[in-house]
Design an enzyme around this catalytic site. Structure first.
Site, PDB file in Angstrom:
ATOM      1  N   LYS A  99       6.862   5.699  -4.920  1.00 21.48           N
ATOM      2  CA  LYS A  99       6.521   7.053  -5.362  1.00 21.48           C
ATOM      3  C   LYS A  99       6.287   8.005  -4.210  1.00 21.48           C
ATOM      4  O   LYS A  99       6.246   9.230  -4.397  1.00 21.48           O
ATOM      5  CB  LYS A  99       5.323   7.009  -6.299  1.00 21.48           C
ATOM      6  N   ASP A 121      -1.577   7.279 -12.732  1.00 19.98           N
ATOM      7  CA  ASP A 121      -2.111   5.926 -12.843  1.00 19.98           C
ATOM      8  C   ASP A 121      -2.487   5.401 -11.465  1.00 19.98           C
ATOM      9  O   ASP A 121      -3.050   4.327 -11.351  1.00 19.98           O
ATOM     10  CB  ASP A 121      -1.068   4.977 -13.443  1.00 19.98           C
TER      11      ASP A 121
END
Length: 404
Positions: A76, A125
Site C-alpha cells: 500500500k 485497517d
C-alpha cells in the site's frame, strides 16, 4: 473454504474502454514513472516456492514479497502515497495558478509553506492509512487517519510514527469510512481513500494506479526469468477489491487473452466480493467483520474495482481465520525447504485460498488446477503488527531468517 465461479467471466473478452477509463494507459504510465523516481524505490522480490509447489501438486508457486516496500511493510506504500502526491499537485496548481508542477517540486519542499495548509484524511485497517501518513510526511501536508474499533494498537502506533493524528471510531471499517468522509466535508479536509463510492471516484483511481506498479514489476520479473512461463493462475486478496483489480487490470491490459485465471480470496467473515459475485452486482455484508485478516475486513465493495473484477475474475473464494494463521506459520516455518518468509495475516489470503482449492477435487477441476499449473501470489504485507505476528508464529519477525 467456499467458492463460486463467476458467470460474468469471459476469458476471451478484451480489456475494453470501460476498464481503460479506470486503470491503465497513460494514467498508469504516469504513476509508474513517478513512483520509480521516489527515493528508496526498488522492485520487490519474486520468490519461487518450489518445495511448496511440489507438495501442493503444481508446477510452480511464485510469491511477490511486499513486506519491505519503502520500509512501510506493505504494497500500500505504492497507492496511498501516490494519491497524496497527485492530490497535492492538483491543489497546488489551483492555488498557485500553475500547470507545470511535478513530483520534484513536492520532494524538494519548495512549496511546503502552502502544502502545510492542506490536510489529507482517510479510514484504514492499518496499511493504507500508514501509506497516506507516510506520503503526507514525505510531501509536506497534514494528515488525520481514522481507525475502527478492532484495529490493533501496534498498527495505530505505526501510523502515528509518520506524524499523523489518529482517531479511533466505534463500529467497523465501513463506519470509519463514513466518519472520515463526514468530518472531511465539515472541516475542509481531502479524503484519500482506497475505496470508491458514488460521487468519489478519481482519487481511488490514483490509488489503484499506484498498485499497478507492483503488478508491472511482477510481469517484468516473470518475462525476464528465463523459463518463459507466465502464470496460469493468480490468487489475490479481496478487501474492497483495489489490489485485486489493479493486478487483474494490468495483466489483462498487457496480455489480453493470454492472461492467467484470476481468483479472489476473502475472509469468510468479510466476503463482500464473494457475495457480490453470487448476486451479480455489488452488495454489502454487515456486522462486526471481525477477522484476523484485518486488512481485508471490509463489508462494501469499491465500485471502481468491481468494474474490473466482475468481468475479469474467474472465481471467488472464502477462507477462515485458522487457514490464514496456518499459512502465516507455514511461510515462516518453511517445512518444504523453501526460504522462510515473513507474512502478515492479510498477506496470506491468496495462498491460503490456493492451497484450499488445490486440496478440494471439485475446486481443482473447476479452476483448471493441475500438475502443470503455475500459481502467482502477492504477499501484500509483512509483519505490520510485530507483537501480533510473534503471538501467531512464536518468534519475532527478525528471527525468521528471511532472505534479503
Amino acid at each position: 473454504m467456499h467458492w463460486t465461479l463467476n458467470p460474468a467471466f469471459d476469458a476471451d473478452a478484451p480489456y475494453g474502454p470501460r476498464q481503460q477509463a479506470i486503470l491503465g494507459g497513460e494514467a498508469f504510465r504516469r504513476a509508474d514513472a513517478q513512483i520509480r523516481r521516489w527515493p528508496g524505490y526498488a522492485p520487490t522480490p519474486l520468490r519461487d516456492l518450489a518445495g511448496l509447489a511440489q507438495a501442493a501438486g503444481v508446477r510452480q508457486i511464485l510469491y511477490k514479497q511486499e513486506a519491505h516496500r519503502f520500509g512501510l511493510g506493505s504494497f500500500k506504500a505504492l497507492g496511498g502515497a501516490y494519491a497524496v502526491s497527485r492530490l497535492l499537485l492538483r491543489e497546488l496548481g489551483q492555488r498557485l495558478g500553475r500547470d507545470d508542477l511535478g513530483i520534484d517540486d513536492l520532494l524538494s519542499g519548495k512549496y511546503r509553506e502552502t502544502t502545510q495548509d492542506i490536510t489529507v484524511t482517510c479510514a484504514t485497517d492499518g496499511n493504507h492509512g500508514r501509506s497516506v501518513a507516510w506520503g503526507a510526511e514525505r510531501f509536506g501536508c497534514q494528515c488525520v487517519i481514522y481507525i475502527h474499533a478492532t484495529v490493533s494498537e501496534g498498527r495505530k502506533t505505526a501510523i502515528e510514527s509518520y506524524g499523523a493524528q489518529v482517531v479511533r471510531t466505534p463500529g467497523n471499517y465501513d463506519d470509519s469510512v463514513r466518519q472520515a468522509a463526514e468530518d472531511a466535508a465539515r472541516l475542509g479536509r481531502f479524503v484519500v481513500s482506497d475505496t470508491s463510492y458514488p460521487g468519489y471516484m478519481e482519487v481511488p483511481k490514483d490509488v489503484m494506479q499506484g498498485y499497478g506498479v507492483m503488478a508491472d514489476e511482477a510481469l517484468q520479473q516473470l518475462t525476464q526469468s528465463g523459463d518463459g512461463g507466465l502464470p496460469t493462475h493468480v490468487f489475490l486478496q479481496g478487501g474492497v477489491g483495489g489490489l485485486a483489480a489493479a493486478v487483474c487490470a494490468h495483466f489483462w491490459e498487457q496480455l489480453g487473452t493470454r492472461r492467467p485465471r484470476f481468483i479472489v480470496v476473502e475472509p469468510d467473515k468479510a466476503a463482500c466480493l464473494f457475495e457480490s459475485a453470487k448476486a451479480g452486482k455489488p452488495v454489502a455484508v454487515h456486522g462486526e467483520l471481525d477477522t484476523v485478516m484485518a486488512g481485508l475486513a471490509c463489508g462494501e465493495v469499491s465500485l471502481l474495482a468491481w468494474e474490473i473484477l466482475h468481468p475479469g475474475v474467474q472465481a471467488f473464494l472464502t477462507v477462515d481465520d485458522e487457514a490464514a494463521l496456518d499459512t502465516v506459520r507455514l511461510l515462516a516455518d518453511s517445512p518444504y525447504g523453501d526460504a522462510p518468509l515473513v507474512a502478515g495475516e492479510s498477506a496470506v489470503a491468496g495462498l491460503a485460498g490456493a492451497l484450499a482449492a488445490l486440496a478440494d477435487p471439485a475446486a481443482r477441476q473447476a479452476l483448471g488446477l493441475d500438475a502443470h499449473s503455475r500459481v502467482l501470489l502477492f504477499g501484500s504485507e509483512g509483519a505490520t503488527d510485530p507483537v501480533l505476528y510473534e503471538q501467531i508464529v512464536g518468534r519475532k519477525p527478525a528471527e525468521i531468517g528471511e532472505p534479503a
